[in-house]
Design a protein around this motif. Structure first.
Motif, mmCIF file in Angstrom:
data_model
loop_
_atom_site.group_PDB
_atom_site.id
_atom_site.type_symbol
_atom_site.label_atom_id
_atom_site.label_comp_id
_atom_site.label_asym_id
_atom_site.label_seq_id
_atom_site.Cartn_x
_atom_site.Cartn_y
_atom_site.Cartn_z
ATOM 1 N N ARG A 7 -62.911 -47.077 -82.163
ATOM 2 C CA ARG A 7 -61.702 -47.785 -81.857
ATOM 3 C C ARG A 7 -61.076 -47.977 -83.003
ATOM 4 O O ARG A 7 -61.650 -48.120 -84.118
ATOM 5 C CB ARG A 7 -62.369 -49.301 -81.444
ATOM 6 C CG ARG A 7 -62.960 -49.369 -79.945
ATOM 7 C CD ARG A 7 -63.421 -50.537 -79.763
ATOM 8 N NE ARG A 7 -64.044 -51.276 -80.439
ATOM 9 C CZ ARG A 7 -63.871 -52.528 -80.884
ATOM 10 N NH1 ARG A 7 -62.817 -53.327 -80.672
ATOM 11 N NH2 ARG A 7 -64.756 -53.153 -81.921
ATOM 12 N N THR A 8 -59.889 -48.030 -82.909
ATOM 13 C CA THR A 8 -59.027 -48.196 -84.141
ATOM 14 C C THR A 8 -58.115 -49.533 -83.894
ATOM 15 O O THR A 8 -57.347 -49.580 -82.952
ATOM 16 C CB THR A 8 -57.996 -46.988 -84.394
ATOM 17 O OG1 THR A 8 -59.017 -45.901 -84.574
ATOM 18 C CG2 THR A 8 -57.262 -46.987 -85.606
ATOM 19 N N ALA A 18 -57.813 -49.035 -95.674
ATOM 20 C CA ALA A 18 -58.321 -48.553 -94.396
ATOM 21 C C ALA A 18 -59.891 -48.895 -94.498
ATOM 22 O O ALA A 18 -60.217 -48.670 -95.679
ATOM 23 C CB ALA A 18 -58.188 -47.083 -94.128
ATOM 24 N N ALA A 20 -63.817 -48.754 -92.569
ATOM 25 C CA ALA A 20 -64.745 -48.348 -91.420
ATOM 26 C C ALA A 20 -66.103 -49.426 -91.356
ATOM 27 O O ALA A 20 -66.567 -50.008 -92.578
ATOM 28 C CB ALA A 20 -65.492 -46.963 -91.902
ATOM 29 N N LEU A 26 -65.706 -48.963 -85.541
ATOM 30 C CA LEU A 26 -64.434 -49.370 -85.499
ATOM 31 C C LEU A 26 -63.639 -49.015 -87.023
ATOM 32 O O LEU A 26 -64.442 -49.050 -87.975
ATOM 33 C CB LEU A 26 -64.471 -51.003 -85.367
ATOM 34 C CG LEU A 26 -63.096 -51.767 -85.752
ATOM 35 C CD1 LEU A 26 -62.183 -51.514 -84.685
ATOM 36 C CD2 LEU A 26 -63.604 -53.418 -85.896
ATOM 37 N N ILE A 27 -62.629 -48.494 -86.923
ATOM 38 C CA ILE A 27 -61.814 -48.393 -88.086
ATOM 39 C C ILE A 27 -60.690 -49.213 -88.003
ATOM 40 O O ILE A 27 -59.905 -49.454 -87.036
ATOM 41 C CB ILE A 27 -61.177 -46.969 -87.979
ATOM 42 C CG1 ILE A 27 -62.325 -45.756 -88.062
ATOM 43 C CG2 ILE A 27 -60.116 -46.596 -89.190
ATOM 44 C CD1 ILE A 27 -61.918 -44.361 -87.748
ATOM 45 N N MET A 29 -57.102 -49.848 -89.974
ATOM 46 C CA MET A 29 -56.068 -49.285 -90.821
ATOM 47 C C MET A 29 -54.966 -50.694 -91.192
ATOM 48 O O MET A 29 -54.678 -51.168 -90.153
ATOM 49 C CB MET A 29 -55.401 -48.311 -90.448
ATOM 50 C CG MET A 29 -56.213 -46.989 -90.508
ATOM 51 S SD MET A 29 -55.412 -45.583 -90.251
ATOM 52 C CE MET A 29 -56.554 -44.431 -90.329
ATOM 53 N N ALA A 46 -58.015 -40.921 -91.661
ATOM 54 C CA ALA A 46 -58.950 -41.376 -90.687
ATOM 55 C C ALA A 46 -60.036 -40.533 -90.701
ATOM 56 O O ALA A 46 -61.409 -40.789 -90.094
ATOM 57 C CB ALA A 46 -58.084 -41.062 -89.312
ATOM 58 N N GLU A 49 -62.616 -42.169 -92.918
ATOM 59 C CA GLU A 49 -63.218 -43.404 -92.364
ATOM 60 C C GLU A 49 -64.174 -42.985 -91.259
ATOM 61 O O GLU A 49 -65.224 -43.552 -91.279
ATOM 62 C CB GLU A 49 -62.075 -44.034 -91.824
ATOM 63 C CG GLU A 49 -61.138 -44.915 -92.950
ATOM 64 C CD GLU A 49 -61.881 -45.403 -93.881
ATOM 65 O OE1 GLU A 49 -63.067 -46.178 -93.867
ATOM 66 O OE2 GLU A 49 -61.438 -45.532 -95.133
ATOM 67 N N ARG A 71 -55.023 -54.093 -81.523
ATOM 68 C CA ARG A 71 -55.755 -52.936 -81.195
ATOM 69 C C ARG A 71 -54.974 -51.830 -80.397
ATOM 70 O O ARG A 71 -54.252 -52.094 -79.578
ATOM 71 C CB ARG A 71 -56.527 -53.676 -79.766
ATOM 72 C CG ARG A 71 -57.637 -54.867 -80.600
ATOM 73 C CD ARG A 71 -58.534 -55.269 -79.609
ATOM 74 N NE ARG A 71 -59.297 -56.391 -80.010
ATOM 75 C CZ ARG A 71 -60.074 -56.515 -81.191
ATOM 76 N NH1 ARG A 71 -60.353 -55.506 -81.646
ATOM 77 N NH2 ARG A 71 -60.388 -57.803 -81.345
#
Length: 72
Positions: A7-8, A18, A20, A26-27, A29, A46, A49, A71
């Motif tokens: 999920r980001t 950013a 992790a 979950l990431i 940013m 990305a 991470e 989200r």
């Protein structure tokens, strides 16, 4: 069988960063990071991470509901 995509979320803050969170897959940013980098730079961040998630290294803290988090 492949791994579940992380999920980001976008954190609405002036810092460019950013993170992790391997336990949550979950990431995070920050909005500033997303606004300042071009697509290839964001892709590199990305992937970096995601490597943290795959290795189980990253930040360990609880993410609470926060109005600054979007989200995606």
């Amino acid at each position: 069988m492949g791994a579940t995509a992380p999920r980001t979320v976008i954190l609405d803050t002036h810092a460019a960063n950013a993170l992790a969170l391997p336990v949550r897959n979950l990431i995070i940013m920050t909005r500033r990071l997303v606004e300042e980098l071009d697509d290839s730079e964001l892709e590199a961040v990305a992937l970096h991470e995601i490597a943290h998630l795959n290795e189980g290294t990253g930040v360990l803290f609880k993410v609470r509901d926060d109005p600054r988090i979007t989200r995606v």
